[in-house]
Design an enzyme around this catalytic site. Sequence first.
Site, PDB file in Angstrom:
ATOM      1  N   TYR A  13      72.319  40.393  43.299  1.00  0.00           N
ATOM      2  CA  TYR A  13      71.693  39.734  44.453  1.00  0.00           C
ATOM      3  C   TYR A  13      70.817  40.721  45.222  1.00  0.00           C
ATOM      4  O   TYR A  13      69.726  40.372  45.680  1.00  0.00           O
ATOM      5  CB  TYR A  13      72.792  39.184  45.379  1.00  0.00           C
ATOM      6  CG  TYR A  13      72.233  38.346  46.503  1.00  0.00           C
ATOM      7  CD1 TYR A  13      72.102  36.963  46.347  1.00  0.00           C
ATOM      8  CD2 TYR A  13      71.818  38.921  47.698  1.00  0.00           C
ATOM      9  CE1 TYR A  13      71.565  36.186  47.363  1.00  0.00           C
ATOM     10  CE2 TYR A  13      71.284  38.152  48.714  1.00  0.00           C
ATOM     11  CZ  TYR A  13      71.162  36.786  48.548  1.00  0.00           C
ATOM     12  OH  TYR A  13      70.638  36.025  49.553  1.00  0.00           O
ATOM     13  N   ASP A  31      43.146  37.929  47.952  1.00  0.00           N
ATOM     14  CA  ASP A  31      43.860  36.928  47.162  1.00  0.00           C
ATOM     15  C   ASP A  31      43.661  37.366  45.706  1.00  0.00           C
ATOM     16  O   ASP A  31      42.597  37.191  45.119  1.00  0.00           O
ATOM     17  CB  ASP A  31      43.277  35.536  47.424  1.00  0.00           C
ATOM     18  CG  ASP A  31      44.009  34.468  46.633  1.00  0.00           C
ATOM     19  OD1 ASP A  31      44.724  34.819  45.671  1.00  0.00           O
ATOM     20  OD2 ASP A  31      43.858  33.280  46.950  1.00  0.00           O
ATOM     21  N   PHE A  61      41.315  28.992  47.822  1.00  0.00           N
ATOM     22  CA  PHE A  61      41.955  28.084  46.884  1.00  0.00           C
ATOM     23  C   PHE A  61      42.709  27.040  47.711  1.00  0.00           C
ATOM     24  O   PHE A  61      43.026  27.282  48.869  1.00  0.00           O
ATOM     25  CB  PHE A  61      42.900  28.856  45.947  1.00  0.00           C
ATOM     26  CG  PHE A  61      43.593  27.946  44.994  1.00  0.00           C
ATOM     27  CD1 PHE A  61      42.865  27.291  44.015  1.00  0.00           C
ATOM     28  CD2 PHE A  61      44.949  27.685  45.093  1.00  0.00           C
ATOM     29  CE1 PHE A  61      43.489  26.403  43.150  1.00  0.00           C
ATOM     30  CE2 PHE A  61      45.569  26.805  44.231  1.00  0.00           C
ATOM     31  CZ  PHE A  61      44.845  26.160  43.264  1.00  0.00           C
ATOM     32  N   ASP A  62      43.009  25.878  47.111  1.00  0.00           N
ATOM     33  CA  ASP A  62      43.533  24.768  47.928  1.00  0.00           C
ATOM     34  C   ASP A  62      44.861  25.053  48.625  1.00  0.00           C
ATOM     35  O   ASP A  62      45.055  24.706  49.776  1.00  0.00           O
ATOM     36  CB  ASP A  62      43.576  23.445  47.143  1.00  0.00           C
ATOM     37  CG  ASP A  62      44.283  23.568  45.810  1.00  0.00           C
ATOM     38  OD1 ASP A  62      44.755  24.663  45.472  1.00  0.00           O
ATOM     39  OD2 ASP A  62      44.370  22.558  45.089  1.00  0.00           O
ATOM     40  N   ALA A  82      45.013  36.801  42.621  1.00  0.00           N
ATOM     41  CA  ALA A  82      45.519  36.101  41.434  1.00  0.00           C
ATOM     42  C   ALA A  82      44.849  36.583  40.141  1.00  0.00           C
ATOM     43  O   ALA A  82      45.507  36.773  39.128  1.00  0.00           O
ATOM     44  CB  ALA A  82      45.318  34.591  41.606  1.00  0.00           C
ATOM     45  N   HIS A 139      45.343  15.730  46.230  1.00  0.00           N
ATOM     46  CA  HIS A 139      44.930  15.539  44.838  1.00  0.00           C
ATOM     47  C   HIS A 139      46.078  15.698  43.846  1.00  0.00           C
ATOM     48  O   HIS A 139      45.990  15.218  42.729  1.00  0.00           O
ATOM     49  CB  HIS A 139      43.794  16.502  44.491  1.00  0.00           C
ATOM     50  CG  HIS A 139      44.166  17.945  44.619  1.00  0.00           C
ATOM     51  ND1 HIS A 139      44.435  18.524  45.831  1.00  0.00           N
ATOM     52  CD2 HIS A 139      44.339  18.912  43.697  1.00  0.00           C
ATOM     53  CE1 HIS A 139      44.750  19.795  45.642  1.00  0.00           C
ATOM     54  NE2 HIS A 139      44.702  20.055  44.358  1.00  0.00           N
TER      55      HIS A 139
HETATM   56  N1  F0G Z   1      45.124  31.827  45.084  1.00  0.00           N
HETATM   57  C1  F0G Z   1      44.331  31.478  44.063  1.00  0.00           C
HETATM   58  C2  F0G Z   1      42.953  32.059  43.957  1.00  0.00           C
HETATM   59  C3  F0G Z   1      44.791  30.576  43.110  1.00  0.00           C
HETATM   60  O1  F0G Z   1      43.992  30.227  42.092  1.00  0.00           O
HETATM   61  C4  F0G Z   1      46.105  30.049  43.237  1.00  0.00           C
HETATM   62  C5  F0G Z   1      46.627  29.103  42.282  1.00  0.00           C
HETATM   63  C6  F0G Z   1      46.892  30.455  44.315  1.00  0.00           C
HETATM   64  C7  F0G Z   1      46.368  31.356  45.235  1.00  0.00           C
HETATM   65  C8  F0G Z   1      48.291  29.941  44.522  1.00  0.00           C
HETATM   66  O2  F0G Z   1      49.142  30.460  43.567  1.00  0.00           O
HETATM   67  O3  F0G Z   1      49.940  28.487  42.234  1.00  0.00           O
HETATM   68  O4  F0G Z   1      51.139  30.674  42.173  1.00  0.00           O
HETATM   69  O5  F0G Z   1      51.226  29.243  44.181  1.00  0.00           O
HETATM   70  N2  F0G Z   1      45.904  28.531  41.443  1.00  0.00           N
HETATM   71  C9  F0G Z   1      46.314  27.641  40.389  1.00  0.00           C
HETATM   72  C10 F0G Z   1      45.094  27.029  39.771  1.00  0.00           C
HETATM   73  C11 F0G Z   1      47.387  26.672  40.698  1.00  0.00           C
HETATM   74  O6  F0G Z   1      45.267  26.080  38.996  1.00  0.00           O
HETATM   75  O7  F0G Z   1      43.985  27.514  39.998  1.00  0.00           O
HETATM   76  P1  F0G Z   1      50.418  29.661  43.005  1.00  0.00           P
END
Ligand code: F0G
Length: 461
Positions: free
Chosen positions: A72, A215, A124-125, A217, A452
């Site tokens: 843990y 960000d 991102f959304d 990713a 969406h």
């Molecule tokens: N930031 C970016 C630029 C992203 O593309 C995503 C997720 C996230 C943050 C959030 O990350 O999904 O791990 O919580 N993008 C995916 C997509 C879902 O389909 O582009 P997450």
Amino acid sequence: MAVFLAEPYKIKVVEPIKVTTREYREQAIKEAGYNMFRLKSEDVYVDTLTDSGTNAMSAEQWSALMHGDEAYAGAASYYRLIAAAKDIFGYGFFQPVHQGRAAEKVLFPSFLEKGKYAIANLFFDTTRAHVELAGARCLECCNPEAADTQLKAPFKGNMDVEKLEKIITEKGPENIGMVVMTITNNSAGGQPVSLQNMRDTAAICQKYHIHLNIDAARFAENAMFVKLREPECKDMSIKEITRAFFDLADTFTMSAKKDAIVNMGGLIGVKDEEAPYILKIKANCISFEGFYTYGGLNGRDLDAMAVGLYEGMDENWLRYRLATMEYFGERLDEYGIPYQSPAGGHGIFLDAAKFYPQIPYNEFPGQVLSIELYKECGLRGCDIGSFMIGNDPDTGKQLKSINEFTRLAIPRRVYTQTHYDMVIEAINEVWKKRETIKRGYRITWEPPILRHFQATLEPIE
Ligand code: F0G
């Protein structure tokens, strides 16, 4: 002629895919309320809904799982992940979390509240949603080149730094909670950000004492683009480019489900190990995610991420990855099919507004094209346009997206050239029939936020 660069891996485990008929798919998408997220994955032939968490792990990653320490607190897996993250990013503090949006949820409230703004090269959304959930509002300043899908420019994902400074002075620097640099810029079509643009953005943030968050990713794909396209970086390693970017920011939020090539995971990084808000990060993590040494993940997931972070930065892998997208783009060019060009790092963003100029933004051209492609060949993509952007949180009115894209996001190490070729032929069939589509879709039900993912639609007769 477009050339395909051979895969730098071979296949050890396979998953069968169901083959369906057009009639079957027409029924399936109708039952799914014409929403790609409501389809069953077993009814999909090639799944490009997202490149997030849909990656194939390597033999090394599967072996690393066996070393997972499920304690843990203070698990050995946690320390292995932290050592890898420190080696790569050079930051003072890291917080694992279960995915990217969890990183946003845990970090953003330290900087954002009602009356504040967050500014990004594009959100991102879910990132937009977490800014709004913290009570703040989003402002965007993307390189205007991104709006012209036919313009082949090297860094269409850049921040429009002039606009950034203008907004900061207009709104008052004290009201800007943070600036977010998304690398690569997903919503602009997986387009990269240059190191010079990162420097210019960081200089503005320093001038006005504003927090700068990456960000992250798709940080590795962005680094490879920089190596290939920014002359001063051509002899730098991916790791050196990564360091150069992260040294310029204060924090990062990362969905590890993309470039860290895992199925689940996320990470927060803080440069200053004495930053006072680390306490808040840990407290939020304990409340929402789990104790701060596991952050909602299994010990074995932390190990898979530690290995995946390095694999995602492998230059041969990245060269292949970007070459795949380039091949896809060049084949579309041969047919004259419009997409955000040059091709992005993680996918192809078809320009649905150019497929269907007869369909207005509030009948969702990107969604129309997603549905037509699914019916044609069982390909699942998704709308990155007005359907995704949704309604203004204050007025409730439908927002109009700069671009109406149908995104085909390519999972890592999953499909082969034959899949891509099949998909390209199907896109061309849909392109040839584009004038037969007269109307789009209307929403029959939608939830108040991130609509969406769940909304249902029907065709407008
Ligand atoms: N930031 C970016 C630029 C992203 O593309 C995503 C997720 C996230 C943050 C959030 O990350 O999904 O791990 O919580 N993008 C995916 C997509 C879902 O389909 O582009 P997450």
